[in-house]
Design a protein around this motif. Sequence first.
Motif, PDB file in Angstrom:
ATOM      1  N   ALA A   1       0.877  -1.233  -0.100  1.00  0.00           N
ATOM      2  CA  ALA A   1       0.126  -0.059   0.005  1.00  0.00           C
ATOM      3  C   ALA A   1       0.698   1.296  -0.107  1.00  0.00           C
ATOM      4  CB  ALA A   1      -1.026   0.148   1.283  1.00  0.00           C
TER       5      ALA A   1
ATOM      6  N   THR B   1      -4.128   3.347  -8.613  1.00  0.00           N
ATOM      7  CA  THR B   1      -5.262   2.227  -8.805  1.00  0.00           C
ATOM      8  C   THR B   1      -4.530   0.924  -8.354  1.00  0.00           C
ATOM      9  OG1 THR B   1      -3.968   1.448 -10.902  1.00  0.00           O
ATOM     10  CG2 THR B   1      -5.671   3.189 -11.147  1.00  0.00           C
ATOM     11  N   THR B   2      -5.587   0.040  -7.922  1.00  0.00           N
ATOM     12  CA  THR B   2      -5.273  -1.450  -7.328  1.00  0.00           C
ATOM     13  C   THR B   2      -4.891  -2.186  -8.599  1.00  0.00           C
ATOM     14  OG1 THR B   2      -6.521  -0.966  -5.239  1.00  0.00           O
ATOM     15  CG2 THR B   2      -6.043  -3.224  -6.095  1.00  0.00           C
ATOM     16  N   ARG B   3      -3.696  -2.800  -8.260  1.00  0.00           N
ATOM     17  CA  ARG B   3      -3.317  -3.828  -9.250  1.00  0.00           C
ATOM     18  C   ARG B   3      -2.913  -5.209  -8.674  1.00  0.00           C
ATOM     19  NH1 ARG B   3       0.839  -0.615 -12.720  1.00  0.00           N
ATOM     20  NH2 ARG B   3       1.502  -2.733 -13.663  1.00  0.00           N
TER      21      ARG B   3
ATOM     22  N   ALA C   1      -8.416 -10.230  -3.173  1.00  0.00           N
ATOM     23  CA  ALA C   1      -7.521 -10.127  -4.387  1.00  0.00           C
ATOM     24  C   ALA C   1      -7.256 -11.491  -4.901  1.00  0.00           C
ATOM     25  CB  ALA C   1      -6.143  -9.751  -3.581  1.00  0.00           C
TER      26      ALA C   1
ATOM     27  N   CYS D   1      -0.038  -7.783  -4.836  1.00  0.00           N
ATOM     28  CA  CYS D   1      -1.154  -6.722  -5.087  1.00  0.00           C
ATOM     29  C   CYS D   1      -0.789  -5.293  -4.551  1.00  0.00           C
ATOM     30  CB  CYS D   1      -2.550  -7.129  -4.046  1.00  0.00           C
ATOM     31  SG  CYS D   1      -3.716  -6.134  -4.151  1.00  0.00           S
ATOM     32  N   THR D   2      -0.763  -4.287  -5.622  1.00  0.00           N
ATOM     33  CA  THR D   2      -0.294  -2.950  -5.015  1.00  0.00           C
ATOM     34  C   THR D   2      -1.764  -1.884  -4.887  1.00  0.00           C
ATOM     35  OG1 THR D   2       0.172  -2.279  -7.392  1.00  0.00           O
ATOM     36  CG2 THR D   2       1.842  -2.934  -5.926  1.00  0.00           C
ATOM     37  N   MET D   3      -1.750  -1.525  -3.879  1.00  0.00           N
ATOM     38  CA  MET D   3      -3.044  -0.456  -3.685  1.00  0.00           C
ATOM     39  C   MET D   3      -2.723   0.813  -3.250  1.00  0.00           C
ATOM     40  SD  MET D   3      -4.231  -2.795  -0.514  1.00  0.00           S
ATOM     41  CE  MET D   3      -3.381  -4.310  -1.060  1.00  0.00           C
TER      42      MET D   3
ATOM     43  N   HIS E   1       0.267   5.298  -5.452  1.00  0.00           N
ATOM     44  CA  HIS E   1      -0.279   4.501  -6.207  1.00  0.00           C
ATOM     45  C   HIS E   1      -1.844   5.125  -6.657  1.00  0.00           C
ATOM     46  CE1 HIS E   1       2.662   0.893  -5.456  1.00  0.00           C
ATOM     47  NE2 HIS E   1       2.416   1.091  -6.906  1.00  0.00           N
TER      48      HIS E   1
END
Length: 193
Positions: free
Chosen positions: A105, A111-113, A143, A119-121, A109
């Motif tokens: 997190a 958007t969430t990918r 996710a 998972c990046t958010m 960033h």
Amino acid sequence: MFNNTFQSGFLSILYSIGSKPLHHWDKQVRNGHIKRVTDNDIQSLVLEVEGTNVSTTYITCPADPNKTLGIRLPIMVMIIKNLKKYFTFEIQVLDDKNVRRRFRASDYHITTRVKPFICTMPMRLEEGWNQIQFNMSDFTRRAYGTNYVETLRVQIHANCRIRRVYFSDRLYSDDELPAEFKLYLSAQNKAKQ
């Protein structure tokens, strides 16, 4: 680290006031610093992690890269001060498919990918002190469609001030928290609000 520890309620892995707050943590610093300072807002010692690049200044737990935390409590809570600079943190978990997944997190960033192993958010911090509650069970299910088993590693990058990092068995209201897990703002700040 905590595999054989009875886990219920609260389990703290960093407390800035303790005699050795980074006892279980490894530190990486390039073009920055990690030090204890007194925060004027809360009139207390806190851990400051600052660097020109978030990826090169951070603390990670456990310190030994061959060990894991083994924490089965699903909620991680961080009491963090926003320093108005880029900030990120990462949590590595194990799911019921025996796959290690990472959640990152950050406040930069957009958007969430979701990729197979990370998972990046985005994360939005309020000005001043924030309580970040991260429900690993919920994030793992949403996710990856798998179930959370345990937390393996926590990494907190520049730029922030840290009061405490702990795990809990559920989300607690402020009234239910033990006094030492609450953040007390100084009387002069309360008067301003």
